[in-house]
Enzyme design. Structure first.
Site, PDB file in Angstrom:
ATOM      1  N   ALA A  80      -0.865  -2.048  -2.111  1.00  0.00           N
ATOM      2  CA  ALA A  80      -1.513  -2.263  -0.815  1.00  0.00           C
ATOM      3  C   ALA A  80      -1.856  -1.016  -0.010  1.00  0.00           C
ATOM      4  O   ALA A  80      -2.686  -1.092   0.893  1.00  0.00           O
ATOM      5  CB  ALA A  80      -0.625  -3.168   0.045  1.00  0.00           C
ATOM      6  N   PRO A  82      -3.495   2.292   1.487  1.00  0.00           N
ATOM      7  CA  PRO A  82      -2.920   2.532   2.824  1.00  0.00           C
ATOM      8  C   PRO A  82      -2.966   1.347   3.779  1.00  0.00           C
ATOM      9  O   PRO A  82      -2.440   1.425   4.871  1.00  0.00           O
ATOM     10  CB  PRO A  82      -3.772   3.674   3.359  1.00  0.00           C
ATOM     11  CG  PRO A  82      -5.117   3.456   2.735  1.00  0.00           C
ATOM     12  CD  PRO A  82      -4.836   2.936   1.353  1.00  0.00           C
ATOM     13  N   GLY A  83      -3.626   0.230   3.404  1.00  0.00           N
ATOM     14  CA  GLY A  83      -3.568  -0.949   4.256  1.00  0.00           C
ATOM     15  C   GLY A  83      -4.894  -1.609   4.566  1.00  0.00           C
ATOM     16  O   GLY A  83      -4.926  -2.591   5.309  1.00  0.00           O
ATOM     17  N   GLY A  84      -5.979  -1.125   4.001  1.00  0.00           N
ATOM     18  CA  GLY A  84      -7.279  -1.712   4.301  1.00  0.00           C
ATOM     19  C   GLY A  84      -7.371  -3.175   3.891  1.00  0.00           C
ATOM     20  O   GLY A  84      -7.758  -4.041   4.682  1.00  0.00           O
ATOM     21  N   GLU A 107       3.827  -1.613  -1.682  1.00  0.00           N
ATOM     22  CA  GLU A 107       3.406  -0.319  -2.212  1.00  0.00           C
ATOM     23  C   GLU A 107       4.621   0.343  -2.848  1.00  0.00           C
ATOM     24  O   GLU A 107       5.628   0.586  -2.182  1.00  0.00           O
ATOM     25  CB  GLU A 107       2.839   0.564  -1.115  1.00  0.00           C
ATOM     26  CG  GLU A 107       2.547   1.998  -1.537  1.00  0.00           C
ATOM     27  CD  GLU A 107       1.632   2.099  -2.755  1.00  0.00           C
ATOM     28  OE1 GLU A 107       1.990   2.823  -3.706  1.00  0.00           O
ATOM     29  OE2 GLU A 107       0.573   1.437  -2.754  1.00  0.00           O
ATOM     30  N   ARG A 112       3.674   6.528   0.488  1.00  0.00           N
ATOM     31  CA  ARG A 112       2.513   5.706   0.794  1.00  0.00           C
ATOM     32  C   ARG A 112       2.921   4.408   1.477  1.00  0.00           C
ATOM     33  O   ARG A 112       2.191   3.873   2.309  1.00  0.00           O
ATOM     34  CB  ARG A 112       1.731   5.415  -0.492  1.00  0.00           C
ATOM     35  CG  ARG A 112       0.938   6.617  -0.995  1.00  0.00           C
ATOM     36  CD  ARG A 112       0.372   6.398  -2.394  1.00  0.00           C
ATOM     37  NE  ARG A 112      -0.450   5.217  -2.504  1.00  0.00           N
ATOM     38  CZ  ARG A 112      -1.730   5.136  -2.143  1.00  0.00           C
ATOM     39  NH1 ARG A 112      -2.331   6.192  -1.604  1.00  0.00           N
ATOM     40  NH2 ARG A 112      -2.409   4.026  -2.313  1.00  0.00           N
ATOM     41  N   ASP A 151      -5.181  -4.696  -6.373  1.00  0.00           N
ATOM     42  CA  ASP A 151      -6.156  -3.607  -6.377  1.00  0.00           C
ATOM     43  C   ASP A 151      -5.531  -2.479  -7.192  1.00  0.00           C
ATOM     44  O   ASP A 151      -4.856  -1.604  -6.662  1.00  0.00           O
ATOM     45  CB  ASP A 151      -6.456  -3.172  -4.946  1.00  0.00           C
ATOM     46  CG  ASP A 151      -7.561  -2.132  -4.874  1.00  0.00           C
ATOM     47  OD1 ASP A 151      -8.566  -2.289  -5.590  1.00  0.00           O
ATOM     48  OD2 ASP A 151      -7.416  -1.145  -4.123  1.00  0.00           O
ATOM     49  N   CYS A 204     -11.558   0.556  -8.445  1.00  0.00           N
ATOM     50  CA  CYS A 204     -12.667   1.375  -7.947  1.00  0.00           C
ATOM     51  C   CYS A 204     -13.248   2.213  -9.089  1.00  0.00           C
ATOM     52  O   CYS A 204     -13.542   3.397  -8.930  1.00  0.00           O
ATOM     53  CB  CYS A 204     -12.235   2.252  -6.767  1.00  0.00           C
ATOM     54  SG  CYS A 204     -10.843   3.348  -7.105  1.00  0.00           S
TER      55      CYS A 204
END
Length: 380
Positions: A80, A82-84, A107, A112, A151, A204
């Site tokens: 998770a 940084p939190g977006g 995380e 982090r 993610d 990504c």
């Protein structure tokens, strides 16, 4: 190579205050800015009124809203920081479920995880629990989560435009390593997903082996049904792949992102309320953050917790001092402040009506309760 765009996502539960910009097609609270402001010098950023997030990364939240279903919901954001994505999920869950949800934001890297915890505190939703555990630790919570968002760490091709390190460190060996790691993460956490639960998997990178191939592997080896992608945003540059949606930097305004989803077939579903699930996780994983701490008792009085000011559950229990921009930045910079006309004792500092934190007003001076770790360090 074109220049990277800048985007933010407004907090719908803090008044939709923040920078203006063009709308993000897949997130009604997303804004693509004309230029990058100095966010550090905007008190609304420190108040949690918006989060700075790449517009492509917001696509994961779109898939969540499309497929998650109705509440109550128990959701795990596995990788998770940084939190977006966590703050996006939190806003969506609160709109969908009211108070009846649990979002566990995890995380594994401790440094982090602390950044993640701070960003969750600014966002202010008390139903978000922050943990720092290996994905394998969640296997024991069999069938607990209705949705898991993964993610996954990846080879990072979608970040080449703005991340020189990602360009420098890429190699075919890194792709192979990431592909294997992603399979391990998915397999480790799979037992925690309920029968008919939703897995949203994203990276990504543009590598098929890390994206479509891994989602297809999960569906076959772990027992799931891939949700076919739909061409909703083709006119905005979103491409369909075999199993998901691909956003390429230079085609869409944001950076590179791939996301797909599947439903779990088989397994079990843990019965019980959101509260009961939260208690089980707290007993086993000892979270960094969960719920609202109003303060601590000391010398016969309650000293307010700094994060209580930022919480959506703050109840106007302290006198408020609404300050101008200069004073707000001075407060966040931890400069000496005086409010001789304000009540003695604990007061809430606000900017444009949005809470920033507490001070203890002694008359001749104030003691700040704003956390030192969040202090503005740059020249204001």
């Amino acid at each position: 190579m074109s220049e990277a765009s800048v985007s933010v996502r407004l907090n719908p539960f803090k008044g939709l205050s923040g920078p203006e910009g063009a709308p993000v097609p897949w997130n009604r609270y997303g804004r693509i800015l004309d230029a990058r402001p100095v966010f550090t010098l905007d008190p609304l950023f420190h108040a949690g009124c918006y989060y700075v997030q790449d517009s492509s990364a917001m696509f994961v939240g779109h898939l969540f809203r499309k497929y998650a279903g109705k509440g109550p919901l128990k959701v795990l954001d596995l990788c998770a920081a940084p939190g977006g994505k966590t703050t996006d999920l939190a806003a969506s869950l609160r709109e969908m479920c009211g108070d009846d949800f649990l979002l566990v934001s995890n995380e594994v890297m401790k440094d982090r995880a602390r950044i993640l915890s701070d960003n969750v505190a600014l966002w202010g939703d008390p139903a978000v629990m922050v943990t720092s555990a290996d994905p394998a630790a969640f296997a024991s919570f069999e069938g607990m989560f209705d949705v898991i968002v993964c993610d996954a760490p990846c080879s990072g091709e979608g970040m080449f435009r703005k991340d020189e390190r990602a360009r420098r460190e890429w190699s075919p060996a890194v792709v192979d390593l990431c592909c294997a790691r992603q399979k391990r993460i998915l397999a480790d956490v799979w037992p925690a997903l309920a029968d008919d639960g939703l897995m949203i998997y994203s990276t990504c990178t543009y590598e098929k082996s890390e994206n479509d191939d891994n989602l297809r592997w999960a569906a076959g080896e772990l027992s799931g049904e891939i949700l076919p992608p739909e061409d909703e945003f083709g006119s905005y540059g979103v491409e369909l792949t075999e199993c998901g949606s691909l956003l390429r930097d230079g085609v869409v305004p944001g950076e590179g992102q791939w996301a797909g989803a599947l439903r779990k077939t088989g397994g079990r579903r843990m019965r019980g309320s959101v509260v009961a699930a939260a208690q089980i996780i707290r007993d086993r994983l000892h979270p960094l953050r969960y719920g609202v701490n109003r303060g601590v008792g000391k010398a016969g009085k309650l000293i307010p917790d700094p994060d209580f000011a930022l919480s959506l559950q703050y109840d106007n229990s302290y006198p408020a001092i609404d300050v101008d921009l200069h004073t707000a930045l001075a407060y966040l910079h931890h400069d000496a402040l005086r409010f001789p006309d304000a009540p003695r004792g604990f007061n809430l500092i606000t900017y444009l009506g949005h809470p920033l934190g507490f001070v203890n007003n002694l008359g001749t001076r104030c003691n700040t309760l704003h956390p030192l770790s969040r202090r503005i360090l740059m020249d204001i």
